[in-house]
Motif scaffolding. Structure first.
Motif, PDB file in Angstrom:
ATOM      1  N   UNK A   1       0.849  -1.154   0.014  1.00  0.00           N
ATOM      2  CA  UNK A   1       0.257  -0.047   0.134  1.00  0.00           C
ATOM      3  C   UNK A   1       0.961   1.388   0.055  1.00  0.00           C
ATOM      4  N   UNK A   2       0.653   2.049  -1.013  1.00  0.00           N
ATOM      5  CA  UNK A   2       1.634   3.235  -1.318  1.00  0.00           C
ATOM      6  C   UNK A   2       1.194   4.446  -0.564  1.00  0.00           C
ATOM      7  N   UNK A   3      -0.327   4.289   0.009  1.00  0.00           N
ATOM      8  CA  UNK A   3      -0.899   5.562   0.803  1.00  0.00           C
ATOM      9  C   UNK A   3      -0.464   5.446   2.104  1.00  0.00           C
ATOM     10  N   UNK A   4       0.361   4.502   2.537  1.00  0.00           N
ATOM     11  CA  UNK A   4       0.592   4.412   4.020  1.00  0.00           C
ATOM     12  C   UNK A   4       1.580   5.571   4.451  1.00  0.00           C
ATOM     13  N   UNK A   5       2.486   5.861   3.307  1.00  0.00           N
ATOM     14  CA  UNK A   5       3.395   6.975   3.715  1.00  0.00           C
ATOM     15  C   UNK A   5       2.616   8.460   3.962  1.00  0.00           C
ATOM     16  N   UNK A   6       1.734   8.607   3.078  1.00  0.00           N
ATOM     17  CA  UNK A   6       0.677   9.746   3.465  1.00  0.00           C
ATOM     18  C   UNK A   6      -0.152   9.711   4.711  1.00  0.00           C
ATOM     19  N   UNK A   7      -0.780   8.631   4.899  1.00  0.00           N
ATOM     20  CA  UNK A   7      -1.206   8.470   6.195  1.00  0.00           C
ATOM     21  C   UNK A   7      -0.244   8.439   7.345  1.00  0.00           C
ATOM     22  N   UNK A   8       1.034   8.139   7.329  1.00  0.00           N
ATOM     23  CA  UNK A   8       1.938   8.218   8.311  1.00  0.00           C
ATOM     24  C   UNK A   8       1.865   9.733   8.637  1.00  0.00           C
ATOM     25  N   UNK A   9       2.413  10.418   7.644  1.00  0.00           N
ATOM     26  CA  UNK A   9       2.672  11.757   7.669  1.00  0.00           C
ATOM     27  C   UNK A   9       1.474  12.642   8.491  1.00  0.00           C
ATOM     28  N   UNK A  10       0.203  12.418   7.568  1.00  0.00           N
ATOM     29  CA  UNK A  10      -0.941  12.944   8.343  1.00  0.00           C
ATOM     30  C   UNK A  10      -1.020  12.670   9.811  1.00  0.00           C
ATOM     31  N   UNK A  11      -0.803  11.399  10.211  1.00  0.00           N
ATOM     32  CA  UNK A  11      -0.860  11.060  11.702  1.00  0.00           C
ATOM     33  C   UNK A  11       0.163  11.752  12.391  1.00  0.00           C
ATOM     34  N   UNK A  12       1.472  11.937  12.025  1.00  0.00           N
ATOM     35  CA  UNK A  12       2.373  12.783  12.714  1.00  0.00           C
ATOM     36  C   UNK A  12       1.992  14.102  12.842  1.00  0.00           C
ATOM     37  N   UNK A  13       1.435  14.820  11.818  1.00  0.00           N
ATOM     38  CA  UNK A  13       1.332  16.154  11.894  1.00  0.00           C
ATOM     39  C   UNK A  13      -0.144  16.431  12.888  1.00  0.00           C
ATOM     40  N   UNK A  14      -1.092  15.626  12.770  1.00  0.00           N
ATOM     41  CA  UNK A  14      -2.413  15.650  13.622  1.00  0.00           C
ATOM     42  C   UNK A  14      -1.827  15.758  15.003  1.00  0.00           C
ATOM     43  N   UNK A  15      -1.081  14.623  15.446  1.00  0.00           N
ATOM     44  CA  UNK A  15      -0.909  14.281  16.797  1.00  0.00           C
ATOM     45  C   UNK A  15      -0.008  15.427  17.439  1.00  0.00           C
ATOM     46  N   UNK A  16       1.066  15.931  16.375  1.00  0.00           N
ATOM     47  CA  UNK A  16       1.728  16.880  17.000  1.00  0.00           C
ATOM     48  C   UNK A  16       1.172  18.384  17.178  1.00  0.00           C
ATOM     49  N   UNK A  17      -0.132  18.452  16.816  1.00  0.00           N
ATOM     50  CA  UNK A  17      -0.991  19.577  17.084  1.00  0.00           C
ATOM     51  C   UNK A  17      -1.681  19.561  18.461  1.00  0.00           C
ATOM     52  N   UNK A  18      -1.342  18.282  19.006  1.00  0.00           N
ATOM     53  CA  UNK A  18      -2.046  18.219  20.588  1.00  0.00           C
ATOM     54  C   UNK A  18      -1.257  19.118  21.572  1.00  0.00           C
ATOM     55  N   UNK A  19      -1.750  19.678  22.347  1.00  0.00           N
ATOM     56  CA  UNK A  19      -1.111  20.492  23.570  1.00  0.00           C
ATOM     57  C   UNK A  19      -0.217  19.652  24.315  1.00  0.00           C
ATOM     58  N   UNK A  20      -0.472  18.387  24.689  1.00  0.00           N
ATOM     59  CA  UNK A  20       0.341  17.740  25.558  1.00  0.00           C
ATOM     60  C   UNK A  20       1.079  16.682  24.761  1.00  0.00           C
ATOM     61  N   UNK A  21       1.450  16.868  23.590  1.00  0.00           N
ATOM     62  CA  UNK A  21       2.503  16.346  22.859  1.00  0.00           C
ATOM     63  C   UNK A  21       3.486  17.103  21.973  1.00  0.00           C
TER      64      UNK A  21
END
Length: 99
Positions: A55-75
Motif C-alpha cells: 500500500x503506497x498510501x501508508x506514507x501519506x497516512x503516516x505523515x498525516x498522523x504525525x502532523x495531527x498528533x503533534x498539534x495536541x497540546x500535551x504532545x
C-alpha cells in the motif's frame, strides 16, 4: 492529563484521518496497532499497519498522523512506526526525519 485521557485524545485525532482508498477512518479500519506514550518527555509513538504490504498510501497516512498528533497540546513529538510493509524502513525514516 492522565495517560488514558491522552490516549483517547490521540485516537480521536487519528479517527479524523481517512484511508484514501476506502474513505474510512484509519482507527475504524484497524490500521492503528499501538499507541505508546512517554508522558515525561511528551512523546508519542504510534504503530501503523497497512491493509496490504504494498500500500503506497501508508506514507501519506503516516505523515498525516504525525502532523495531527503533534498539534495536541500535551504532545511535543510524535514518532510513527509503519510495520508489515515492504518499504517500512524507508517510510519510517522519511516520516520521522528530523528537520
Amino acid at each position: 492529563m492522565a495517560e488514558a485521557e491522552l490516549k483517547q485524545e490521540i485516537k480521536d485525532k487519528l479517527a479524523l484521518i481517512a484511508d484514501p482508498h476506502m474513505g474510512i477512518s484509519i482507527v475504524d479500519m484497524g490500521l492503528v496497532r499501538d499507541i505508546a506514550i512517554d508522558e515525561e518527555n511528551k512523546k508519542v509513538n504510534i504503530t501503523l499497519s497497512p491493509t496490504n504490504p504494498g500500500c503506497m498510501s501508508i506514507a501519506n497516512v503516516a505523515m498525516a498522523s504525525k502532523i495531527e498528533i503533534e498539534k495536541l497540546e500535551d504532545v511535543d513529538k510524535a514518532e510513527i512506526t509503519v510495520i508489515d510493509h515492504m518499504m517500512a524502513d524507508t517510510i519510517n525514516e522519511m516520516v520521522n526525519k528530523e528537520e
